[in-house]
Design a protein around this motif. Sequence first.
Motif, PDB file in Angstrom:
ATOM      1  N   THR A   1       4.334 -31.226  -9.859  1.00 57.88           N
ATOM      2  CA  THR A   1       4.361 -29.815 -10.258  1.00 57.88           C
ATOM      3  C   THR A   1       3.097 -29.523 -11.042  1.00 57.88           C
ATOM      4  OG1 THR A   1       6.778 -29.754 -10.421  1.00 57.88           O
ATOM      5  CG2 THR A   1       5.551 -28.030 -11.590  1.00 57.88           C
TER       6      THR A   1
ATOM      7  N   ASP B   1       9.598 -27.212  -8.008  1.00 56.54           N
ATOM      8  CA  ASP B   1       8.524 -26.235  -8.124  1.00 56.54           C
ATOM      9  C   ASP B   1       7.187 -26.930  -7.917  1.00 56.54           C
ATOM     10  OD1 ASP B   1      10.580 -25.456 -10.713  1.00 56.54           O
ATOM     11  OD2 ASP B   1      10.251 -23.994  -9.115  1.00 56.54           O
TER      12      ASP B   1
ATOM     13  N   VAL C   1       3.767 -24.004 -11.506  1.00 54.63           N
ATOM     14  CA  VAL C   1       4.429 -23.223 -12.551  1.00 54.63           C
ATOM     15  C   VAL C   1       3.358 -22.610 -13.445  1.00 54.63           C
ATOM     16  CG1 VAL C   1       5.927 -23.293 -14.578  1.00 54.63           C
ATOM     17  CG2 VAL C   1       6.511 -24.641 -12.546  1.00 54.63           C
TER      18      VAL C   1
END
Lengths: 116, 115
Positions: B109, B8, B11
Amino acid sequence: DAGITQSPRHKVTETGTPVTLRCHQTENHRYMYWYRQDPGHGLRLIHYSYGVKDTDKGEVSDGYSVSRSKTEDFLLTLESATSSQTSVYFCAISPSQGDRPLDGYTFGSGTRLTVV
Amino acid sequence: AQSVTQLDSQVPVFEEAPVELRCNYSSSVSVYLFWYVQYPNQGLQLLLKYLSGSTLVKGINGFEAEFNKSQTSFHLRKPSVHISDTAEYFCAVTSLKAAGNKLTFGGGTRVLVKP
């Protein structure tokens, strides 16, 4: 981090000029590293040193050279700066404990380099 | 060669909600795994590390990670996030075979904690 300092913190330079970034440590660690940080790429290793006058290339070493004449100092030189070298540069240090990276790295605060 | 994939890139999460950041690695030998955090305009700070032993590793600021050798993963979790956890998080791997203790990093991330 108090044991590692980078200079300068910010620099703007023109295309084609040489640039030297300095990393200084007070921890007497064996290993020193230069990384560049670019969005989406994380940190990529440029060069590293495993002792005085002992250096080796990382994954993105083209256009860069390094020198380590003393344990505490590791210099990164952009021989002829290009716009693609605009980035944030981080120095890191790591102790040697039977060659195991038990403590990971300690990072400097970074140098933001802009090549115009 | 070793590599790290952080699944990812961003987030978003609400304050006091749990968060999980996913990290997968590839390596042909035994690995050492790390999570680092980078707050805005700062360097990287070690959150936690896995070297051997218990697969559940606890770090600073309430974070923990679980090493799963069969799935080659090292996911980072926090049960309840704070606004101050807004930062970029990096997973990294090295091994005894990596010359010079070289760390290989994932792409990072970005965690944005919303009130």
